[in-house]
Design a protein around this motif. Structure first.
Motif, PDB file in Angstrom:
ATOM      1  N   THR A 156       0.840  -1.208   0.000  1.00 26.41           N
ATOM      2  CA  THR A 156       0.000   0.000   0.000  1.00 26.41           C
ATOM      3  C   THR A 156       0.868   1.247   0.000  1.00 26.41           C
ATOM      4  OG1 THR A 156      -1.737  -1.165   1.206  1.00 26.41           O
ATOM      5  CG2 THR A 156      -1.826   1.221   1.217  1.00 26.41           C
ATOM      6  N   VAL A 157       1.946   1.233   0.767  1.00 25.90           N
ATOM      7  CA  VAL A 157       2.862   2.381   0.807  1.00 25.90           C
ATOM      8  C   VAL A 157       3.419   2.652  -0.587  1.00 25.90           C
ATOM      9  CG1 VAL A 157       5.096   3.189   1.669  1.00 25.90           C
ATOM     10  CG2 VAL A 157       3.454   2.133   3.220  1.00 25.90           C
ATOM     11  N   VAL A 158       3.801   1.576  -1.309  1.00 27.71           N
ATOM     12  CA  VAL A 158       4.325   1.747  -2.663  1.00 27.71           C
ATOM     13  C   VAL A 158       3.222   2.231  -3.599  1.00 27.71           C
ATOM     14  CG1 VAL A 158       5.377   0.554  -4.623  1.00 27.71           C
ATOM     15  CG2 VAL A 158       6.127   0.023  -2.290  1.00 27.71           C
ATOM     16  N   ARG A 159       2.064   1.619  -3.514  1.00 20.07           N
ATOM     17  CA  ARG A 159       0.963   1.971  -4.416  1.00 20.07           C
ATOM     18  C   ARG A 159       0.543   3.430  -4.238  1.00 20.07           C
ATOM     19  NH1 ARG A 159      -2.429  -1.144  -2.431  1.00 20.07           N
ATOM     20  NH2 ARG A 159      -1.832  -2.979  -3.663  1.00 20.07           N
ATOM     21  N   GLU A 160       0.430   3.905  -2.984  1.00 22.61           N
ATOM     22  CA  GLU A 160      -0.016   5.274  -2.726  1.00 22.61           C
ATOM     23  C   GLU A 160       1.137   6.277  -2.696  1.00 22.61           C
ATOM     24  OE1 GLU A 160      -2.550   5.590   0.638  1.00 22.61           O
ATOM     25  OE2 GLU A 160      -3.860   3.947   0.010  1.00 22.61           O
ATOM     26  N   ASN A 161       2.324   5.795  -2.944  1.00 23.12           N
ATOM     27  CA  ASN A 161       3.504   6.659  -3.013  1.00 23.12           C
ATOM     28  C   ASN A 161       3.608   7.552  -1.774  1.00 23.12           C
ATOM     29  OD1 ASN A 161       5.845   7.777  -4.110  1.00 23.12           O
ATOM     30  ND2 ASN A 161       4.711   9.371  -5.239  1.00 23.12           N
ATOM     31  N   VAL A 162       3.585   6.916  -0.608  1.00 25.70           N
ATOM     32  CA  VAL A 162       3.704   7.637   0.650  1.00 25.70           C
ATOM     33  C   VAL A 162       5.160   8.044   0.826  1.00 25.70           C
ATOM     34  CG1 VAL A 162       3.433   7.505   3.142  1.00 25.70           C
ATOM     35  CG2 VAL A 162       1.800   6.343   1.646  1.00 25.70           C
ATOM     36  N   THR A 163       5.385   9.363   0.756  1.00 25.01           N
ATOM     37  CA  THR A 163       6.757   9.874   0.858  1.00 25.01           C
ATOM     38  C   THR A 163       7.016  10.590   2.172  1.00 25.01           C
ATOM     39  OG1 THR A 163       6.102  11.914  -0.251  1.00 25.01           O
ATOM     40  CG2 THR A 163       6.918  10.106  -1.644  1.00 25.01           C
ATOM     41  N   GLU A 164       5.961  11.051   2.865  1.00 24.39           N
ATOM     42  CA  GLU A 164       6.122  11.771   4.127  1.00 24.39           C
ATOM     43  C   GLU A 164       5.253  11.103   5.196  1.00 24.39           C
ATOM     44  OE1 GLU A 164       8.155  14.179   4.762  1.00 24.39           O
ATOM     45  OE2 GLU A 164       8.844  14.647   2.732  1.00 24.39           O
ATOM     46  N   PRO A 165       5.630   9.948   5.658  1.00 26.74           N
ATOM     47  CA  PRO A 165       4.804   9.240   6.636  1.00 26.74           C
ATOM     48  C   PRO A 165       4.674   9.990   7.955  1.00 26.74           C
ATOM     49  CG  PRO A 165       6.940   8.181   6.399  1.00 26.74           C
ATOM     50  CD  PRO A 165       6.854   9.201   5.311  1.00 26.74           C
ATOM     51  N   ALA A 166       5.737  10.656   8.417  1.00 24.31           N
ATOM     52  CA  ALA A 166       5.663  11.379   9.693  1.00 24.31           C
ATOM     53  C   ALA A 166       4.671  12.531   9.600  1.00 24.31           C
ATOM     54  CB  ALA A 166       7.048  11.878  10.082  1.00 24.31           C
TER      55      ALA A 166
END
Length: 337
Positions: free
Chosen positions: A99-109
């Motif tokens: 999911t992180v890759v699919r949604e391109n999460v770049t700023e999790p904090a």
């Protein structure tokens, strides 16, 4: 807040030349993108045969370790006029690498901080500025229990928060609380005043109604009842009340005498023509005249009324008139003869 990209590496894959199967390093998870674009995070490492048969095109290395973060924020109190100072600590990690890759999460904090801030605001808005301790306990109860899924393949844990209010905000809070109490007292006073006015008006209306009914009954009972009440209320006015009743009685008698004079002088009284009820009225007038003459004495001069009254009194009642027979009765009698 340290910016940490959860995707540590991206690598293009091909079937040829043959290569050794990839192995995930501790604290990482491999995510493969197949030829059809589907992202897969296998529960066990792919073998060389899996790589040949499945034919993934891209491999991502995703960080799944826990990361500690902290931030400070101003959170609104009830009414949004004042605010709490919040110190927040927490940990985040990737729970769904694909999911992180699919949604391109770049700023999790940053995503975690925005989620926690919104949740904390919904809690602190229910508490007054001087209730920071209660607001803090409620925030911990809602956000500290286990892991908190926030979407995007991320999860928060080890949540901690401390709420406080600075001296300036505390002073303003006390002033506002005092003003609120004054307003409440003023409202209570106004409510009490209105209720008291209502009770007073109801009582006055009730007393007015009682007085109206009382005096209406007295007036209906006649002048004698009124004079009696006057004497009872003020005994010093008893003589005045008695004189009032005597004057009223004498006035009635004089009116009766004058009326009888007018009738008698006009020769309008014929005792034989009157029924019993009218005769009784005439007798009463005669009695009144007699009492008035005897009481007034020299004040009343003899007039034609005395002669007329005597004539009326001495005149014998006429003999009863024979009944008048109708023409039809006379005809029947003649035929019978």
């Amino acid at each position: 807040m340290v910016s940490t990209h959860p995707v540590l590496n991206r690598e293009e894959l091909s079937r040829l030349p043959f290569r050794r199967r990839p192995v995930a390093q501790p604290g990482t998870q491999l995510v493969f993108q197949n030829a059809d674009g589907q992202l897969v995070a296998p529960g066990h490492p792919y073998t060389a045969g899996d790589l040949w048969w499945r034919g993934p095109r891209v491999m991502y290395v995703v960080d799944i370790t826990a990361h500690d973060e902290a931030f400070i924020a101003q959170l609104p109190c009830a009414g949004d006029t004042l605010h709490f100072d919040a110190a927040v600590k927490y940990s985040w990690r990737v729970s769904e690498p694909a999911t992180v890759v699919r949604e391109n999460v770049t700023e999790p904090a940053a995503r975690c901080q925005a989620h926690l801030t919104d949740r904390l605001r919904s809690v602190t808005r229910r508490f007054a500025a001087l209730e920071s301790q209660a607001a803090e306990e409620e925030a911990r109860a809602q956000l500290s229990s286990g892991s908190l899924e926030i979407g995007g393949g991320l999860v928060i844990s080890a949540f901690q928060v401390e709420l406080s209010i600075n001296s300036e905000q505390r002073t303003l809070a006390k002033d506002l609380e005092i003003e609120s109490l004054r307003h409440q007292v003023a409202m209570l006073k106004e409510k009490g005043r209105q209720e008291l006015e209502g009770v007073t008006q109801e009582g006055e209306l009730g007393r007015h109604k009682q007085r109206t009914e009382h005096f209406a009954g007295l007036l209906a009972a006649g002048p004698a009842a009124v004079a009696a009440i006057i004497a009872a209320e003020d005994p010093q006015k008893a003589t005045e009340a008695a004189n009032f009743m005597v004057a009223l009685y004498e006035k009635d008698e004089r009116l009766a005498v004058e009326a009888l004079k007018v009738i008698a002088e006009g020769n309008q009284l014929r005792i034989g023509d009157l029924d019993e009820a009218v005769e009784a009225v005439v007798d009463r007038f005669k009695a009144v005249v007699g009492r008035t003459d005897s009481r007034l004495g020299a004040q009343t001069t003899p007039t034609a009324l005395s002669g007329q009254s005597a004539m009326i009194a001495d005149q014998p009642a006429p003999a009863p008139r024979p009944p008048v027979e109708s023409s039809e009765t006379q005809r029947v009698t003649d035929e019978g003869s």
